[in-house]
Scaffold this motif. Sequence first.
Motif, PDB file in Angstrom:
ATOM      1  N   ALA A  12       0.755  -1.358  -0.043  1.00  9.73           N
ATOM      2  CA  ALA A  12       0.000   0.159  -0.108  1.00  9.73           C
ATOM      3  C   ALA A  12       0.885   1.106  -0.034  1.00  9.73           C
ATOM      4  N   LYS A  13       1.944   1.374   0.790  1.00 13.55           N
ATOM      5  CA  LYS A  13       2.779   2.313   0.592  1.00 13.55           C
ATOM      6  C   LYS A  13       3.651   2.740  -0.368  1.00 13.55           C
ATOM      7  N   GLN A  14       3.947   1.479  -1.271  1.00 16.17           N
ATOM      8  CA  GLN A  14       4.521   1.551  -2.531  1.00 16.17           C
ATOM      9  C   GLN A  14       3.515   2.242  -3.421  1.00 16.17           C
ATOM     10  N   PHE A  15       2.190   1.748  -3.221  1.00 14.08           N
ATOM     11  CA  PHE A  15       1.101   2.062  -4.305  1.00 14.08           C
ATOM     12  C   PHE A  15       1.065   3.620  -4.152  1.00 14.08           C
ATOM     13  N   ILE A  16       0.956   3.995  -2.918  1.00 13.36           N
ATOM     14  CA  ILE A  16       0.903   5.478  -2.660  1.00 13.36           C
ATOM     15  C   ILE A  16       1.912   6.550  -3.305  1.00 13.36           C
ATOM     16  N   SER A  17       3.298   5.858  -3.101  1.00 11.55           N
ATOM     17  CA  SER A  17       4.413   6.725  -3.384  1.00 11.55           C
ATOM     18  C   SER A  17       4.265   6.911  -4.825  1.00 11.55           C
ATOM     19  N   ILE A  18       3.817   5.811  -5.689  1.00 14.33           N
ATOM     20  CA  ILE A  18       3.874   6.117  -7.134  1.00 14.33           C
ATOM     21  C   ILE A  18       2.628   6.636  -7.449  1.00 14.33           C
ATOM     22  N   TYR A  19       1.361   6.059  -7.401  1.00 17.14           N
ATOM     23  CA  TYR A  19       0.260   6.833  -7.894  1.00 17.14           C
ATOM     24  C   TYR A  19      -0.346   8.270  -7.391  1.00 17.14           C
ATOM     25  N   PHE A  20      -0.094   8.527  -5.858  1.00 13.43           N
ATOM     26  CA  PHE A  20      -0.318   9.620  -5.305  1.00 13.43           C
ATOM     27  C   PHE A  20       0.814  10.129  -4.533  1.00 13.43           C
TER      28      PHE A  20
END
Length: 237
Positions: A12-20
Amino acid sequence: MNPNRLEPIEAAKQFISIYFPYCQGAILAGSVVRGKATETSDLDIVVFSEDTHSSYRESLIFSGWPIEVFVHNLVSYKDYFESDRKRARPSLPRMIAEGVSLKNEGILEAIQEEAKQILATGPELWSVETIKIKRYFITDALDDFIGSNNRAEELFIANILAELTCEFILRTNRRWIGASKWIVRSLKEYDEAFTDQFVEAFDLYYKTGQKSEVIEIVDKALYPYGGRLFEGFSLGK
């Protein structure tokens, strides 16, 4: 769980760092946070971004995880809070109140406190008129259930009867309701022993066709409010 994919919080943290990357806050919620994840569980992520003009929801696959992302600006979530409160299904407040912070630029504490207050207050109390209407429609479904000798039709009547009765029990006791799996979860939060009886009654019917326990439990739910209702009921007159 797939052993080859990242742990939920790390994914989830990686997702946020890339998409948002420029969002002001993000929360991971859902079954993975509650410790009740299954093989088909996804990651529910709520994002707060001042750059977002209107709220939206999107489904994605990231790092082997199905992700449901709910994106809000710093104001739009309030409309969803109010909508959830009115329909008595606190989906967004529950996610935010129970969720784990993924990113926080000093905004999440206040929003989470709002969510917790909504959950603690509970939904609006049903009016006397609303209770009468609900009694009538439960009675109608119960009569159909009792009188039916068509197994195929009975199954669908039983489904409706279960859902209507759960809603009635929860709302007359000013408790939150839910949909799908959250129906029984909400009922358990209210009264676990009663929920066991409720599930057993319907399970017995589905397995054997025996209706008496279902009829008894529905009548028990209606009794404090006057029981079944047919004669004298009118709507829109």
